[in-house]
Design a protein around this motif. Structure first.
Motif, PDB file in Angstrom:
ATOM      1  N   THR A   1       0.567  -1.039   0.152  1.00  0.00           N
ATOM      2  CA  THR A   1       0.463   0.012  -0.215  1.00  0.00           C
ATOM      3  C   THR A   1       0.554   1.055  -0.029  1.00  0.00           C
ATOM      4  O   THR A   1       0.502   2.113  -0.320  1.00  0.00           O
TER       5      THR A   1
ATOM      6  N   ASP B   1     -12.597   0.078  -0.286  1.00  0.00           N
ATOM      7  CA  ASP B   1     -12.910   1.222  -0.469  1.00  0.00           C
ATOM      8  C   ASP B   1     -11.827   1.936  -0.704  1.00  0.00           C
ATOM      9  O   ASP B   1     -11.169   2.692  -1.105  1.00  0.00           O
ATOM     10  N   THR B   2     -10.785   2.218   0.617  1.00  0.00           N
ATOM     11  CA  THR B   2      -9.745   2.917   0.862  1.00  0.00           C
ATOM     12  C   THR B   2      -8.939   2.030  -0.202  1.00  0.00           C
ATOM     13  O   THR B   2      -7.989   3.076  -1.181  1.00  0.00           O
ATOM     14  N   LEU B   3      -8.695   1.038  -0.576  1.00  0.00           N
ATOM     15  CA  LEU B   3      -8.165   0.457  -1.823  1.00  0.00           C
ATOM     16  C   LEU B   3      -8.046   0.346  -3.112  1.00  0.00           C
ATOM     17  O   LEU B   3      -7.871   0.130  -3.883  1.00  0.00           O
ATOM     18  N   LYS B   4      -9.522   1.385  -3.220  1.00  0.00           N
ATOM     19  CA  LYS B   4     -10.028   0.956  -4.492  1.00  0.00           C
ATOM     20  C   LYS B   4      -9.638  -0.457  -4.811  1.00  0.00           C
ATOM     21  O   LYS B   4      -9.765  -0.829  -5.936  1.00  0.00           O
ATOM     22  N   ILE B   5     -10.475  -1.488  -4.679  1.00  0.00           N
ATOM     23  CA  ILE B   5     -10.771  -2.959  -4.969  1.00  0.00           C
ATOM     24  C   ILE B   5     -12.369  -2.784  -5.398  1.00  0.00           C
ATOM     25  O   ILE B   5     -13.255  -3.024  -4.689  1.00  0.00           O
ATOM     26  N   ASP B   6     -12.713  -3.654  -6.552  1.00  0.00           N
ATOM     27  CA  ASP B   6     -13.631  -3.946  -7.139  1.00  0.00           C
ATOM     28  C   ASP B   6     -14.200  -5.439  -6.573  1.00  0.00           C
ATOM     29  O   ASP B   6     -13.751  -6.192  -7.091  1.00  0.00           O
TER      30      ASP B   6
ATOM     31  N   TYR C   1     -11.797  -8.331  -7.754  1.00  0.00           N
ATOM     32  CA  TYR C   1     -11.661  -8.840  -7.046  1.00  0.00           C
ATOM     33  C   TYR C   1     -11.857 -10.446  -6.587  1.00  0.00           C
ATOM     34  O   TYR C   1     -10.953 -11.528  -7.487  1.00  0.00           O
TER      35      TYR C   1
ATOM     36  N   ARG D   1      -0.368  -4.845  -8.152  1.00  0.00           N
ATOM     37  CA  ARG D   1      -0.362  -3.675  -8.756  1.00  0.00           C
ATOM     38  C   ARG D   1       0.736  -2.315  -8.486  1.00  0.00           C
ATOM     39  O   ARG D   1       0.134  -1.968  -9.227  1.00  0.00           O
TER      40      ARG D   1
ATOM     41  N   LYS E   1      -8.606   8.393   2.982  1.00  0.00           N
ATOM     42  CA  LYS E   1      -8.913   8.236   1.737  1.00  0.00           C
ATOM     43  C   LYS E   1      -7.102   8.636   1.846  1.00  0.00           C
ATOM     44  O   LYS E   1      -6.613   9.500   2.237  1.00  0.00           O
TER      45      LYS E   1
END
Length: 374
Positions: A17, A53-58, A62, A108, A371
């Motif tokens: 991260t 949400d914080t990691l912007k993972i759908d 995933y 990523r 965020k």
């Protein structure tokens, strides 16, 4: 000698991260980890929607080809008495396998990586840090968990008497026969608190995978408590009678009881290496991710990497997670005001197990997602 602006020791969620948050900063970053990826990681393994949400993972993306178990209910009790089930309706968390989740996050990140590379030496030289006589940087980040070699540079903390939580668990893919015999439901993790309030056990089904474990603050009694719990769950039919393999152990620090410094000249600790696991649940993924984002913001804006400049990070951690010095209660999972026999009564309450244990201690639903600020 290869030179970088910063070297991150540890490629788990905290390290990846941080590297991802600094991807557009222009800084040369190297990640080092003693293991190759994907790798086994001992962890019950759940992440809240706030983390996704914080990691912007759908979640849909995933979950394609990976384990992603939606969680809507919790089964909570004190060992030796009937549990309470609470239905939250919506998805309040997700079960993941750390071998998949950590590898996904690391893939990523496009910075250079040295995997399967143990850190054997960290030496201070001309204001920089030299690792394994090969890589050099003015800033080294400890992201390697409780036993991180970077954290060892800062000693054991002011008192050296930190409460270390020891845990043992096993995760395996069930055979069709085991899956049929297992009464634990995937959408309903089970949490069982020890009667002396010094730890808790869990049964967590993720599709065809089953994770069983127990964590306590007194390591010498851990195996006995684990054996008793496993036998009780087998007798009740909650888990299969034939468990494969050995339970693996790991350790971590709880935030309120950790004394480990977070920064020094050219050093910064994030995640479990900093002792950031939530005090009541022991969960460390969200604190790892959030500490990495806060560290990235400080690193991006710091005039230099002196301890005084990096202390902004320590202040941000205290603001987000609370002041450790102000939280001196004894015990681990349960706050000081929850005492026997009150705890036994509370663990039979739908309101307490839902609003306090689940939503406050384990899910932190009242805390909005953090965020990225870089």
């Amino acid at each position: 000698m290869d030179y970088y602006d910063l070297i991150i020791v540890g490629a788990g969620p905290a390290g990846s991260t941080l590297a991802g948050a600094l991807a557009n900063s222009g800084k040369r970053i190297l990640i080092i980890d003693k293991q190759d990826f994907p790798r086994d990681k001992t962890c019950a393994g759940w992440v809240t929607p706030a983390v996704m949400d914080t990691l912007k993972i759908d979640p849909q993306e995933y979950g394609t080809g990976r384990t992603l178990q939606p969680i809507r209910r919790f089964r909570i009790g004190m060992m030796g008495q009937p549990p309470v089930e609470n239905d939250h309706g919506d998805v309040v968390s997700y079960g993941i396998r750390r071998c998949e989740f950590d590898d996904y996050l690391l893939r990523r990140v496009s910075c250079p990586k040295q995997l399967a590379t143990p850190v054997k030496a960290i030496v201070r030289k001309d204001g920089n840090w030299v690792i394994n006589d090969t890589w050099e940087a003015p800033l080294v980040i400890g992201a390697g968990g409780h036993f991180c070699p970077v954290a060892r540079l800062l000693g054991e903390g002011p008192g050296g008497h930190e409460t270390v939580v020891a845990a043992k668990e096993v995760e395996f893919e069930m055979t069709p026969e085991q899956a049929s015999a297992c009464q634990a439901r995937g959408d309903t993790p089970e949490l069982w608190f020890c009667r002396d309030l010094k730890g808790y056990a869990w049964v967590f089904r993720k599709g065809n995978y089953l994770n069983i474990g127990l964590g306590r603050e007194d390591n010498h009694k851990l195996t006995d408590h684990l054996h008793a719990f496993v036998e009780e769950m087998k007798s009740a039919g909650r888990i299969p009678a034939d468990l494969p393999g050995r339970f693996k152990g790991h350790a971590y620090l709880l935030y309120a009881h950790a004394e480990r410094p977070l920064v020094d000249d050219g050093i910064l600790l994030i995640g479990d290496s900093a002792g950031l696991a939530y005090t009541q649940s022991g969960e460390g993924i969200r604190p790892a991710v959030e500490s990495a984002l806060m560290a990235a913001d400080v690193i991006h804006h710091a005039p230099d990497y002196s301890a005084s400049s990096l202390q902004v990070y320590g202040d941000a951690i205290a603001e987000r997670f609370g002041n450790r010095a102000a939280d001196l209660e004894e015990g681990w999972q349960v706050p000081d005001w929850v005492k026997k026999p009150l705890a036994s009564t509370l663990m039979r309450s739908h309101w307490f197990t839902r609003k306090v244990v689940t939503e406050k201690w384990f899910l932190h639903r009242e805390v909005p997602p953090l965020k990225a600020a870089v």
